[in-house]
Design a protein around this motif. Sequence first.
Motif: not given
Length: 470
Positions: A315-324, A336-346
């Motif tokens: 579910h968290i992975s789905v939420c992060l896909v929504f953010v991207l 998606p931007s590199y900075q946003m992808t980095k924060q989602c991965a963190m």
Amino acid sequence: SKLKPIAASTRECEPEDREAESQNAFENYVVSEFGIVKPISEHEGILDLDERERVYNTLIYVPVQYERMVSFGLLLCLDSFLALFTLMPVRIIYSVYHSICKLRKKEPLRIIPFLRKLANRNEKSKANTSPTLKEDEESFEQTLPDYLCDFLWLGLILLSCSVLLQMKTSEAFHYIHAQEVIKLYVVLTMLEIFDKICGSLSFDCLETLAASCSMVLGGRSSRGGQQYPLSKGGRADTFRVSVDFFVTLLVMCIHCLIIMLEAVAFNVVLNSASSSLLALLVSNNFAELKGTVFKNMNVTRLWTLSIQDIVEHFHISVCLVFVLIENMLLTNAYLPSYQMTKQCAMILITEIVVDIMKHAFVGKFQNLKPGVYSEYLKDMCEKTVASSSINGYKIVKFNPLVPAAILLRIFWPLLARSWSNADTVLSKFSFLLSMLVVWVCLFGFKVVIGWSLQLIAKNYLEYYSTTRKL
């Protein structure tokens, strides 16, 4: 006989000896503290093997065993999730085609026997054991509850997605963004709790709906349930199915809204200029660590906690896909931007690390061995081998319809933008062709994952039985 008089104490009689013993005791203390001689206690300085085992269980064995089980569970979730977009449409089209041919009294193409013959083409006796047309019809009638479940599942996904499309995420974003930090912390905690509650309830609703389909159409559904006679409470009408369908739809819509609000909260945190909100999101995970480690835990509760972690990761992975995707729509970009992808991965890595720490210290304080995760994985592998991929969600008690509806809601604006950008007929045809290619790739990816799960499960069961014999 007369009692003998009590002798004088050693304190009164031997003061010199007492001073010598006191001096020797002080010398022994000083020498033992510097480690020059053997410690006074025989138990002191001896390494306890149980303590050594507990240390390495906490640091190495529990994280490895737990992550192996979680990885297998996430593959099960992904396999059942992809089956909704790949196998389920094919099954629905086949059932519609078969029903039309039956109404028009025409013989349908015998696709299932052809696939069986193709899979067993090396068997010499296959030509003599091919099922007849009558046996094929009986097999189709026995699987009617499964096909009815496919139609109902499709209706649940589309209706839930239509409800989510009515939700204005921009208004929810600004409302959550205007809240204070402490209120946002409470909101995230409440959403996480209701996510687990609705997840368990929606899974039970799916099981109930499958059982009702079997009661109406007869036969036995692979998703669960079978036909009951009227004497045992079975009903031959569609009222039960209708009620179960709308109850499942209601629970699914509530669950979808909760996950969407959680995704919007993630979007607020990641797009905020203040770093305190991101620290708040990370600290919320450690609050879960505090609330779990010191609770009384047994094998059954640990299994429930493990499968909840698997579903929560998905579910968290789905939420992060929504953010991207929201970031792509906002910036009008196709990546998606590199900075946003980095924060989602963190955020995802933090969630994984906290769950590993949680299970490691639960095993330490509750004296649970790492082998319990091997038992969990063995049970999951046995059920994987014995069931089809579309029923893999039952192994980890996961409802794949909820993330499917959310992902459809997430990608709908992106697809609508791509379609609107296609001005000419050729560009629209190219868009449809690219969508078909993506679906074929997803279908192939799903087949690879499903077959890999079968191979992994069989190999692990062989490894498990071999190690148990040694």
